[in-house]
Design an enzyme around this catalytic site. Structure first.
Site, PDB file in Angstrom:
ATOM      1  N   GLU A 268       0.829  -1.203   0.000  1.00 35.59           N
ATOM      2  CA  GLU A 268       0.000   0.000   0.000  1.00 35.59           C
ATOM      3  C   GLU A 268       0.870   1.262   0.000  1.00 35.59           C
ATOM      4  O   GLU A 268       0.416   2.335   0.397  1.00 35.59           O
ATOM      5  CB  GLU A 268      -0.932  -0.035   1.216  1.00 35.59           C
ATOM      6  CG  GLU A 268      -1.874  -1.233   1.145  1.00 35.59           C
ATOM      7  CD  GLU A 268      -2.891  -1.295   2.267  1.00 35.59           C
ATOM      8  OE1 GLU A 268      -2.464  -1.384   3.432  1.00 35.59           O
ATOM      9  OE2 GLU A 268      -4.085  -1.256   1.972  1.00 35.59           O
TER      10      GLU A 268
ATOM     11  N   HIS B 173      -6.411  -0.827   9.494  1.00 38.65           N
ATOM     12  CA  HIS B 173      -7.716  -1.428   9.251  1.00 38.65           C
ATOM     13  C   HIS B 173      -8.444  -1.507  10.597  1.00 38.65           C
ATOM     14  O   HIS B 173      -8.967  -2.547  10.977  1.00 38.65           O
ATOM     15  CB  HIS B 173      -7.564  -2.824   8.642  1.00 38.65           C
ATOM     16  CG  HIS B 173      -6.798  -2.845   7.349  1.00 38.65           C
ATOM     17  ND1 HIS B 173      -6.364  -4.018   6.759  1.00 38.65           N
ATOM     18  CD2 HIS B 173      -6.382  -1.837   6.537  1.00 38.65           C
ATOM     19  CE1 HIS B 173      -5.717  -3.720   5.627  1.00 38.65           C
ATOM     20  NE2 HIS B 173      -5.715  -2.406   5.484  1.00 38.65           N
TER      21      HIS B 173
ATOM     22  N   TYR C 212     -11.550  17.526  20.145  1.00 38.25           N
ATOM     23  CA  TYR C 212     -10.275  16.930  19.745  1.00 38.25           C
ATOM     24  C   TYR C 212     -10.374  16.219  18.407  1.00 38.25           C
ATOM     25  O   TYR C 212      -9.404  16.159  17.644  1.00 38.25           O
ATOM     26  CB  TYR C 212      -9.729  16.011  20.851  1.00 38.25           C
ATOM     27  CG  TYR C 212      -9.002  16.832  21.882  1.00 38.25           C
ATOM     28  CD1 TYR C 212      -7.650  17.104  21.740  1.00 38.25           C
ATOM     29  CD2 TYR C 212      -9.681  17.396  22.947  1.00 38.25           C
ATOM     30  CE1 TYR C 212      -6.984  17.891  22.657  1.00 38.25           C
ATOM     31  CE2 TYR C 212      -9.034  18.196  23.863  1.00 38.25           C
ATOM     32  CZ  TYR C 212      -7.679  18.436  23.716  1.00 38.25           C
ATOM     33  OH  TYR C 212      -7.021  19.230  24.607  1.00 38.25           O
TER      34      TYR C 212
ATOM     35  N   HIS D 260     -12.447  -0.515   4.062  1.00 37.44           N
ATOM     36  CA  HIS D 260     -11.007  -0.766   4.150  1.00 37.44           C
ATOM     37  C   HIS D 260     -10.381  -0.107   5.388  1.00 37.44           C
ATOM     38  O   HIS D 260      -9.968  -0.818   6.298  1.00 37.44           O
ATOM     39  CB  HIS D 260     -10.366  -0.264   2.838  1.00 37.44           C
ATOM     40  CG  HIS D 260      -8.921  -0.528   2.706  1.00 37.44           C
ATOM     41  ND1 HIS D 260      -8.254  -0.437   1.501  1.00 37.44           N
ATOM     42  CD2 HIS D 260      -7.984  -0.849   3.617  1.00 37.44           C
ATOM     43  CE1 HIS D 260      -6.971  -0.715   1.695  1.00 37.44           C
ATOM     44  NE2 HIS D 260      -6.789  -0.969   2.965  1.00 37.44           N
TER      45      HIS D 260
ATOM     46  N   HIS E  57      -1.742   4.218   8.257  1.00 40.64           N
ATOM     47  CA  HIS E  57      -2.914   3.589   7.630  1.00 40.64           C
ATOM     48  C   HIS E  57      -3.211   2.303   8.399  1.00 40.64           C
ATOM     49  O   HIS E  57      -2.330   1.457   8.541  1.00 40.64           O
ATOM     50  CB  HIS E  57      -2.631   3.283   6.156  1.00 40.64           C
ATOM     51  CG  HIS E  57      -3.616   2.320   5.560  1.00 40.64           C
ATOM     52  ND1 HIS E  57      -4.976   2.570   5.548  1.00 40.64           N
ATOM     53  CD2 HIS E  57      -3.458   1.101   4.983  1.00 40.64           C
ATOM     54  CE1 HIS E  57      -5.592   1.553   4.972  1.00 40.64           C
ATOM     55  NE2 HIS E  57      -4.700   0.637   4.634  1.00 40.64           N
TER      56      HIS E  57
END
Ligand SMILES: [Zn+2]
Length: 217
Positions: free
Chosen positions: A79, A100, A125, A165, A98
């Site tokens: 990725e 999942h 926040y 995803h 990144h």
């Protein structure tokens, strides 16, 4: 300008420490999730393909040059293009995370979310660390068109949510990117807890005040 080998080794160790922390708290599972860190020479560090974030060997973290060629370490995550799209479109970003992560992915699967902003401004926040969160249409993993889709949004958004995803989140450094990812995951959890209750979020004026006082990187 470029960092010394000692400084780069310290950044590799920081990636491994954050990876283990994220894994140990269940924010990433198996070999999913990846982290990148911009380097001053225009290249970056990136977690390797098929690596578990809970057991990263700092020496095997991939180092790429400014053209994306591997200088040392293992082959980069499949990725990698998500990270390159974010780093290239956001010059102020020093690191990208990144994951999942379960609650964020759950939100990305809901049929009725606003694709321009998947989670409402529930807390201060969340607004300060994430802001608006657009949905990137589903692509099969490894499809580089996903990178193009992220590239189209990254200039305006420090975080995006890939449909079915997971999130891709930028920060001015690795700590900031990790904290913003955690804030997103916790707010996704809040959003799911509050579904059906018509919660009272922040008003547009309150969001404007936060954006003026705490601009995001
Ligand atoms: Zn992914």
């Amino acid at each position: 300008m470029s960092q010394s080998p000692h400084e780069i080794n310290r950044l590799r160790e920081q990636i491994a420490l954050h990876g283990k922390s994220l894994f140990d708290r269940g924010l990433t599972m198996g070999s999913s999730g990846n982290i990148s860190q911009r380097l001053e020479d225009g290249g970056c560090l990136m977690t390797p393909t098929n690596a578990c974030l809970g057991r990263l060997d700092p020496a095997r973290i991939t180092r790429l040059d400014a053209q994306g060629r591997v200088l040392d370490g293992d082959a980069p995550t499949k990725e990698h293009f998500l990270h390159r799209a974010m780093l290239e479109e956001r010059p102020s970003a020093g690191a990208i995370v990144h994951l999942h992560s379960t609650h964020s992915v759950a939100v990305s699967c809901l049929p009725d979310i606003n694709p321009c902003d998947c989670i409402p401004p529930l807390t201060a926040y969340y607004v300060m660390r994430v802001g608006t969160l657009p949905l990137v249409p589903y692509h099969v993993p490894g499809d580089e068109r996903l990178g193009d889709a992220v590239r189209g949004l990254a200039g305006q958004h420090s975080a995006v949510l890939l449909a079915n995803h997971g999130p891709v989140v930028a920060g001015k450094n690795l700590d900031a990117a990790v904290y913003a990812t955690e804030e997103l995951e916790e707010t996704a959890k809040l959003f799911l807890l509050l579904r059906g209750t018509n919660p009272r979020g922040l008003t547009p004026e309150q969001v404007d005040e936060l954006n003026a006082r705490y601009p995001r990187d």
